[in-house]
Design an enzyme around this catalytic site. Structure first.
Site, PDB file in Angstrom:
ATOM      1  N   PRO A   1      39.138  32.906  30.797  1.00  0.00           N
ATOM      2  CG  PRO A   1      37.406  32.503  29.247  1.00  0.00           C
ATOM      3  CD  PRO A   1      38.770  31.942  29.876  1.00  0.00           C
ATOM      4  CG  HIS A   2      39.045  36.592  34.748  1.00  0.00           C
ATOM      5  ND1 HIS A   2      40.434  36.051  33.786  1.00  0.00           N
ATOM      6  CD2 HIS A   2      39.884  37.920  34.880  1.00  0.00           C
ATOM      7  CE1 HIS A   2      41.284  36.922  33.884  1.00  0.00           C
ATOM      8  NE2 HIS A   2      41.082  38.041  34.632  1.00  0.00           N
ATOM      9  CB  ALA A   3      33.694  39.064  32.890  1.00  0.00           C
TER      10      ALA A   3
END
Length: 154
Positions: free
Chosen positions: A65-67
């Site tokens: 996951p990345h943001a």
């Protein structure tokens, strides 16, 4: 770029109570808040918004996951080993137990992509992942993750 450029020891955890992707995202938000001083809620919102575009479970029990977060000025990360794998809507439909979340400044550009590629290449190695799974101690996991030699993209 090396993993130790992205990760603090305080951002490595072993979690036993995550029963869903949403619960895990909240745990990751809490880790990011304590390790990097960002908003836990803002981190969860950004991660969930990215997940709504498509799941970040890449297969073989791994999720990335990345943001983008406005509060940070360099790419950072958090690593979680789950004692009990959870459904992450991964491409291979297998549950996930290794999660490396990346957080990038809003204007990170290519640095974010380089970090994502580094982590993706690293966690594609089955023997490396087995080593992480066999060491359920955050300090040992941090050492394993940060001792790797970066592999240059082809």
């Amino acid at each position: 770029m090396n993993v130790n450029d992205l990760l603090k020891p305080a951002a490595v955890r072993v979690i036993s109570g995550a029963s869903s992707k949403k619960r895990l995202m909240h745990d990751i938000g809490d880790i990011a808040a304590s390790a990097y001083g960002v908003s836990a809620n803002g981190t969860v919102e950004a991660l969930m918004e990215r997940e709504s575009l498509g799941p970040t479970g890449v297969g073989h029990g791994v999720a990335l996951p990345h943001a983008r977060l406005p509060e940070i000025d360099s790419v950072t990360g958090a690593f979680v080993l789950l004692e009990r794998p959870i459904d992450f809507e991964a491409v291979d439909r297998q549950p996930v137990d290794l999660v490396f979340a990346l957080f990038a400044p809003e204007d990170a550009g290519v640095e974010h992509l380089k970090a994502l590629a580094l982590i993706s290449r690293t966690l594609r190695d089955g023997a490396f992942c087995a080593k992480l799974r066999a060491n359920p101690d955050p300090a040992k996991i941090y050492t394993i993750l940060t001792e790797i030699t970066p592999v240059q993209a082809a």
